[in-house]
Scaffold this motif. Structure first.
Motif, PDB file in Angstrom:
ATOM      1  N   ILE A  60      16.010  -5.517 -17.357  1.00  0.00           N
ATOM      2  CA  ILE A  60      15.685  -4.391 -16.379  1.00  0.00           C
ATOM      3  C   ILE A  60      13.975  -4.756 -16.016  1.00  0.00           C
ATOM      4  O   ILE A  60      13.373  -5.338 -16.813  1.00  0.00           O
ATOM      5  CB  ILE A  60      15.636  -3.000 -16.721  1.00  0.00           C
ATOM      6  N   SER A  61      13.895  -4.491 -14.854  1.00  0.00           N
ATOM      7  CA  SER A  61      12.280  -4.899 -14.383  1.00  0.00           C
ATOM      8  C   SER A  61      12.052  -3.374 -14.714  1.00  0.00           C
ATOM      9  O   SER A  61      12.089  -2.224 -14.078  1.00  0.00           O
ATOM     10  CB  SER A  61      12.544  -5.090 -12.610  1.00  0.00           C
ATOM     11  N   ILE A  62      10.719  -3.590 -15.557  1.00  0.00           N
ATOM     12  CA  ILE A  62      10.078  -2.242 -15.838  1.00  0.00           C
ATOM     13  C   ILE A  62       9.179  -1.971 -14.852  1.00  0.00           C
ATOM     14  O   ILE A  62       8.919  -0.505 -14.325  1.00  0.00           O
ATOM     15  CB  ILE A  62       8.910  -2.567 -17.197  1.00  0.00           C
ATOM     16  N   GLU A  67       8.142   2.462 -10.657  1.00  0.00           N
ATOM     17  CA  GLU A  67       7.998   3.001  -9.440  1.00  0.00           C
ATOM     18  C   GLU A  67       8.803   3.920  -9.118  1.00  0.00           C
ATOM     19  O   GLU A  67       8.799   5.053  -8.289  1.00  0.00           O
ATOM     20  CB  GLU A  67       7.908   1.729  -8.170  1.00  0.00           C
ATOM     21  N   GLN A  68      10.353   3.727  -9.446  1.00  0.00           N
ATOM     22  CA  GLN A  68      11.408   4.616  -9.161  1.00  0.00           C
ATOM     23  C   GLN A  68      11.074   5.840  -9.737  1.00  0.00           C
ATOM     24  O   GLN A  68      11.085   7.188  -9.134  1.00  0.00           O
ATOM     25  CB  GLN A  68      12.724   4.013  -9.704  1.00  0.00           C
ATOM     26  N   ALA A 100      -2.197  -0.992 -15.209  1.00  0.00           N
ATOM     27  CA  ALA A 100      -2.549  -2.206 -16.157  1.00  0.00           C
ATOM     28  C   ALA A 100      -1.678  -3.498 -15.892  1.00  0.00           C
ATOM     29  O   ALA A 100      -2.210  -4.544 -15.873  1.00  0.00           O
ATOM     30  CB  ALA A 100      -2.186  -1.642 -17.569  1.00  0.00           C
ATOM     31  N   MET A 101      -0.508  -3.321 -15.371  1.00  0.00           N
ATOM     32  CA  MET A 101       0.467  -4.500 -15.249  1.00  0.00           C
ATOM     33  C   MET A 101       0.001  -5.255 -13.950  1.00  0.00           C
ATOM     34  O   MET A 101       0.252  -6.235 -13.785  1.00  0.00           O
ATOM     35  CB  MET A 101       2.085  -3.915 -15.045  1.00  0.00           C
ATOM     36  N   ALA A 117       5.327  -2.405 -22.133  1.00  0.00           N
ATOM     37  CA  ALA A 117       6.298  -2.429 -21.214  1.00  0.00           C
ATOM     38  C   ALA A 117       7.702  -2.960 -22.298  1.00  0.00           C
ATOM     39  O   ALA A 117       8.802  -2.175 -22.181  1.00  0.00           O
ATOM     40  CB  ALA A 117       6.322  -3.343 -20.093  1.00  0.00           C
ATOM     41  N   LEU A 118       7.351  -3.942 -22.922  1.00  0.00           N
ATOM     42  CA  LEU A 118       8.514  -4.470 -23.997  1.00  0.00           C
ATOM     43  C   LEU A 118       8.865  -3.006 -24.921  1.00  0.00           C
ATOM     44  O   LEU A 118      10.160  -2.942 -24.878  1.00  0.00           O
ATOM     45  CB  LEU A 118       7.924  -5.509 -24.588  1.00  0.00           C
ATOM     46  N   LYS A 119       7.955  -2.378 -25.351  1.00  0.00           N
ATOM     47  CA  LYS A 119       8.487  -1.361 -26.152  1.00  0.00           C
ATOM     48  C   LYS A 119       8.991  -0.254 -25.331  1.00  0.00           C
ATOM     49  O   LYS A 119       9.913   0.385 -26.014  1.00  0.00           O
ATOM     50  CB  LYS A 119       7.209  -0.800 -26.969  1.00  0.00           C
TER      51      LYS A 119
END
Lengths: 267, 200, 200
Positions: A60-62, A67-68, A100-101, A117-119
């Motif tokens: 998935i795109s974090i 944003e969603q 931050a991203m 994000a990974l977590k």
């Protein structure tokens, strides 16, 4: 690639509801509220949004997910719906993550947005896996729904007979106990060796005055005191140490839970 | 059918609760356990394909109707109390991670778990308190019961759907561990993740 | 085994009451009654000689365990249990003061005595009802039995040590004093001694 079981539909899932926000298709303002009620917290909402990306949870795109979520919350706010605090806390955190991203790499703090994000993704995978497992668990052959036990079991008849035991000594002792208990009692308060808080305070602060080194609390106790006095002294010296720390005259250190407590004078 | 098989058949049929090999052996008068086991096996295969099955759940044996007769037998029965979504999820988390503390359950679900949810599961007899974790605060830890396996038609926890894959893909490990695994980060887990269960 | 036999087997197993051919036929979805009867016969002969029998009583069918297993399924277990502290005290009071009413026992013990305690002593066979005291209210009075003397190795009640002897052996000293005597400890009894000795 797709780990399969993550995506199997489960009976109690609400996946068969039309995707998208209830507020859009229903048009009445409490539909969204009602749907928020349907979620078990912000992580659940995130998981649902992630599933709508129609890819493996590992892909998935974090950023899209963030944003969603933020859109969702924004829309809820526009409709002046009451949002539970934890949804707002998550929104704030995700907004921070998003900014931050989008920042250049070299301005990033620790932990890095990639790590966060990974977590988040790992958490969603875990929640997804458990939701899936719950569905499969309920899909099994349940007693009373799929399989049935004997309607009227005769029962195994176990007749228990008790043989009571007691001996002569216990009997006589019991009588003695009753008699002793009901005999008029004389109460005497015995003097017990204690160290008062005042004397502990004096003692600890005097001893602290001698050195600047760390000393263990144990070293403040009277060396040859009998065990019960020592116990009392330990308790009152501990309180004295706390009091001195509160007054700013001493500092206290303890390196590990239940480890020795050390004490030092503050200059 | 030999005498021991007859006795076991009669006893399990009459019993109100499932019985273990030990219970059967001592109930029937100190029979050798291996004989009891052999008789149970023979009986179970005798009932294969029949309208009643002899099954083992959590090391205890009982008779139950064949699952494919459910449509016939269900109509007469009262509906099972529906488990809430939260309760189902908490139950699954306990089953797949046991023993597990409430904080660990909450960290997976991302929401607070009301005490009521755990109460419902304990009242149903599917979850029990399994002691305390020996870490600061000594949190209570929870585990599933034999009745849980019974009710959901599982012989043992190894039969939990997908548990082997979940374990293999690391999805039962705490996030911090999984993160280190992925990134090769050696910084060590943070304190509270350290306590989370590492399932057997 | 055919499908109808399987269904009947499952239905009779799960049913709470015996079922008639009519009831079975309609329960299974309007099956022909003669087919149901044939299936019941086939099933009944299948269970012949087994630990469970399928039997017809008053035109209704049900499963029951084989009659010759009855002795196996009914077990007598003897259990040794130690008399509780309260019961021992009540027994001692009855032995020293008999015949004695419950109110008298309570006034000697300084605590209420539950009826259950006396029941236990009577069940053990050590205490019996010895009539009623001819005072207002006619309270039941209790006394010990010959089995009591037997069990406690006494040839008669006079063998019970007297008050003077009890005092001499220290059994009449208040517990705290006795404790110190024994241990030489001046700190007084430890917590749990403290509670038990003053439950009056």
């Amino acid at each position: 690639m797709n780990s399969g079981f993550l995506f199997a539909e489960t009976p109690q899932e609400k996946d068969n509801q039309p995707p998208g926000m209830a507020a859009e298709d229903a048009g009445d303002s409490d539909a969204l509220y009602l749907e928020l009620e349907g979620w078990e917290g912000p992580l659940d909402l995130l998981l649902d949004l992630a599933r709508r990306q129609k890819v493996d949870l590992r892909e998935i795109s974090i950023l899209a997910l963030v944003e969603q979520y933020l859109d969702y919350i924004e829309q809820a706010e526009a409709l002046k719906l009451e949002l539970a605090a934890d949804y707002l806390v998550m929104a704030a955190w995700l907004a921070y993550l998003k900014s931050a991203m989008l920042l250049p790499k070299d301005e990033q703090e620790d932990p890095s947005p990639e790590e966060l994000a990974l977590k988040l993704q790992l958490r969603l995978q875990r929640l997804g896996a458990m939701r899936e497992a719950a569905g499969r668990l309920l899909g099994g052959n349940r007693i009373g729904r799929d399989v049935f036990l004997r309607g009227a079991p005769e029962g195994l008849d176990i007749v228990r007979k008790t043989r009571w035991e007691c001996d002569q000594f216990a009997l006589i002792e019991a009588y003695g106990r009753v008699k002793a208990r009901t005999a008029p009692a004389v109460h005497m308060v015995r003097e017990r060796p204690v160290m008062t808080l005042e004397s502990a305070l004096d003692r600890v602060s005097n001893m602290l005055g001698v050195t600047l080194e760390w000393m263990e609390l144990r070293e403040f106790l009277p060396p040859h005191a009998e065990p019960r006095l020592r116990k009392s002294a330990l308790a009152s010296s501990f309180v004295a140490a706390l009091e001195l720390a509160r007054l700013g005259r001493a500092e206290i250190a303890q390196d590990e839970t239940f480890g020795p407590m050390r004490l030092r004078r503050v200059q | 059918m030999n005498a021991l098989e007859r006795s076991i058949e009669g006893a399990l049929f009459a019993a109100e609760d499932p019985m273990s090999v030990d219970a059967l052996a001592s109930f029937l008068g100190d029979i050798d356990k291996s004989e009891v086991r052999a008789a149970l096996k023979a009986l179970a295969s005798l009932y294969e394909g029949r309208g009643i099955h002899l099954v083992e759940r959590a090391k205890r044996w009982h008779f139950e109707t064949a699952p494919d007769l459910a449509h016939l037998l269900r109509k007469e029965r009262e509906q099972l109390r529906r488990l809430s979504r939260a309760a189902t999820e908490v139950l699954a988390i306990i089953a797949y991670h046991e023993p597990v503390s409430r904080a660990e359950i909450e960290s997976i679900r991302g929401v607070q778990t009301s005490g009521g949810t755990l109460d419902v599961l304990m009242e149903a007899g599917w979850v029990k308190i399994a002691g305390r974790r020996e870490v600061p605060g000594r949190p209570t830890i929870y585990a599933t019961t034999p009745e849980f396996l019974d009710h959901f038609g599982l012989s043992s926890r190894r039969d939990l759907p997908g548990i082997a894959e979940l374990r293999a893909t690391g999805l039962l490990d705490p996030v911090e561990e999984a993160y280190e695994e992925l990134t090769g980060d050696e910084s060590g887990p943070v304190d509270d993740e350290d306590n989370t269960s590492r399932d057997a």
